[in-house]
Design an enzyme around this catalytic site. Structure first.
Site, PDB file in Angstrom:
ATOM      1  N   GLN A  80       0.820  -1.215   0.000  1.00  0.00           N
ATOM      2  CA  GLN A  80       0.000   0.000   0.000  1.00  0.00           C
ATOM      3  C   GLN A  80       0.853   1.263   0.000  1.00  0.00           C
ATOM      4  O   GLN A  80       0.312   2.372  -0.116  1.00  0.00           O
ATOM      5  CB  GLN A  80      -0.931   0.022   1.215  1.00  0.00           C
ATOM      6  CG  GLN A  80      -2.002  -1.062   1.169  1.00  0.00           C
ATOM      7  CD  GLN A  80      -2.978  -0.870   2.315  1.00  0.00           C
ATOM      8  OE1 GLN A  80      -2.754  -1.369   3.404  1.00  0.00           O
ATOM      9  NE2 GLN A  80      -4.057  -0.135   2.074  1.00  0.00           N
ATOM     10  N   CYS A 126     -10.623   0.473   3.635  1.00  0.00           N
ATOM     11  CA  CYS A 126      -9.224   0.251   3.259  1.00  0.00           C
ATOM     12  C   CYS A 126      -8.635   1.565   2.764  1.00  0.00           C
ATOM     13  O   CYS A 126      -9.279   2.270   1.987  1.00  0.00           O
ATOM     14  CB  CYS A 126      -9.147  -0.803   2.156  1.00  0.00           C
ATOM     15  SG  CYS A 126      -7.477  -1.137   1.584  1.00  0.00           S
ATOM     16  N   LEU A 127      -7.422   1.886   3.209  1.00  0.00           N
ATOM     17  CA  LEU A 127      -6.793   3.146   2.799  1.00  0.00           C
ATOM     18  C   LEU A 127      -6.550   3.179   1.290  1.00  0.00           C
ATOM     19  O   LEU A 127      -6.421   4.255   0.712  1.00  0.00           O
ATOM     20  CB  LEU A 127      -5.472   3.357   3.555  1.00  0.00           C
ATOM     21  CG  LEU A 127      -5.595   3.459   5.086  1.00  0.00           C
ATOM     22  CD1 LEU A 127      -4.239   3.731   5.710  1.00  0.00           C
ATOM     23  CD2 LEU A 127      -6.602   4.527   5.494  1.00  0.00           C
ATOM     24  N   GLU A 169      -5.035  -7.198   6.615  1.00  0.00           N
ATOM     25  CA  GLU A 169      -3.659  -6.840   6.237  1.00  0.00           C
ATOM     26  C   GLU A 169      -2.906  -8.038   5.658  1.00  0.00           C
ATOM     27  O   GLU A 169      -2.134  -7.887   4.706  1.00  0.00           O
ATOM     28  CB  GLU A 169      -2.900  -6.263   7.438  1.00  0.00           C
ATOM     29  CG  GLU A 169      -3.509  -5.004   8.044  1.00  0.00           C
ATOM     30  CD  GLU A 169      -3.860  -3.930   7.031  1.00  0.00           C
ATOM     31  OE1 GLU A 169      -3.169  -3.789   6.005  1.00  0.00           O
ATOM     32  OE2 GLU A 169      -4.864  -3.225   7.260  1.00  0.00           O
ATOM     33  N   HIS A 172      -3.819  -8.426   2.085  1.00  0.00           N
ATOM     34  CA  HIS A 172      -3.125  -7.484   1.202  1.00  0.00           C
ATOM     35  C   HIS A 172      -1.839  -8.094   0.663  1.00  0.00           C
ATOM     36  O   HIS A 172      -1.512  -7.960  -0.517  1.00  0.00           O
ATOM     37  CB  HIS A 172      -2.728  -6.214   1.977  1.00  0.00           C
ATOM     38  CG  HIS A 172      -3.742  -5.114   1.897  1.00  0.00           C
ATOM     39  ND1 HIS A 172      -4.139  -4.553   0.703  1.00  0.00           N
ATOM     40  CD2 HIS A 172      -4.433  -4.459   2.852  1.00  0.00           C
ATOM     41  CE1 HIS A 172      -5.032  -3.596   0.942  1.00  0.00           C
ATOM     42  NE2 HIS A 172      -5.234  -3.522   2.244  1.00  0.00           N
TER      43      HIS A 172
END
Ligand code: NI
Length: 214
Positions: A80, A126-127, A169, A172
């Site tokens: 990210q 989610c960012l 996470e 991801h």
């Protein structure tokens, strides 16, 4: 007195914001559609860039904490911030208000016996999908095994919102976004909301980043 868990170990207290935040610098957060979010990341190893025990790995962790703080997230994976590495950071409460903070390299989700977990629905964002939240089904407990930045084995375990964070996470780092767990219709809705919200979110992050160095 409420305790804090750092890298899976209980401690009496830990500063809030985490000390990593003031040591790091904010990095650009990748957005859904970017290729790096879609594939499995490279594990942290004993040599090469971002090796265990290297100053580069420590700096990356600090930078990720700063980025997470600026973006007001509870977890952030290395892809990210456009780095191909199996690493995530987190600063996340569980449902009892206990704070969990730290980082983990090469995380692996441990399958818990069916009797020790149940599937629950909860709000997730989610960012890298800036703006919207959606309801996602996940087990209410999670255990993740991995290593700290010096290569020492650690175990992170918890429930509620923290369990959700650990699973989100870890996903991801295997190239999976939470929106892939939604129905096609719900996924479309989230992406549409993101399109209308993203610009305002980016401005808010920029303002928080500015304040950081004021
Ligand atoms: Ni995310």
């Amino acid at each position: 007195m409420s305790s804090v868990w750092v890298n899976g170990e209980e401690v009496a207290s830990y500063p809030d914001p985490a000390p990593e935040v003031s040591r790091g610098k904010p990095l650009r957060v990748t957005v859904v559609g970017e290729e790096i979010l879609t594939r499995r990341c490279r594990p942290v190893g004993s040599d090469g860039e971002y090796a265990f025990g290297s100053p580069e790995l420590s700096q990356l962790i600090d930078d990720m904490f700063t980025t997470m703080y600026v973006a007001e997230g509870v977890g952030l994976a290395a892809n990210q911030v456009d780095v191909d590495l199996q690493l995530f950071v987190y600063d996340c409460p569980d449902d009892d208000g206990v704070r969990h903070v730290g980082h983990i390299c090469n995380p692996e989700l441990v399958e818990l016996p069916a009797g020790e977990r149940r599937l629950v629905e909860g709000d997730e964002g989610c960012l890298s999908v800036p703006g919207p939240y959606a309801e996602v089904h996940r087990p209410d407990r999670a255990m993740v095994r991995g290593f700290d930045k010096d290569g020492v084995p650690i175990v992170l375990e918890g429930g509620g919102y923290y369990a959700r964070c650990l699973q989100h996470e870890t996903d991801h780092l295997y190239g999976r976004l939470y929106i892939e767990r939604l129905s096609g219709r719900a996924q479309k809705k989230v992406l549409k909301e993101m399109d209308s919200m993203a610009e305002r979110i980016f401005e808010k992050r920029a303002a928080r980043a500015e304040k950081l160095h004021a």
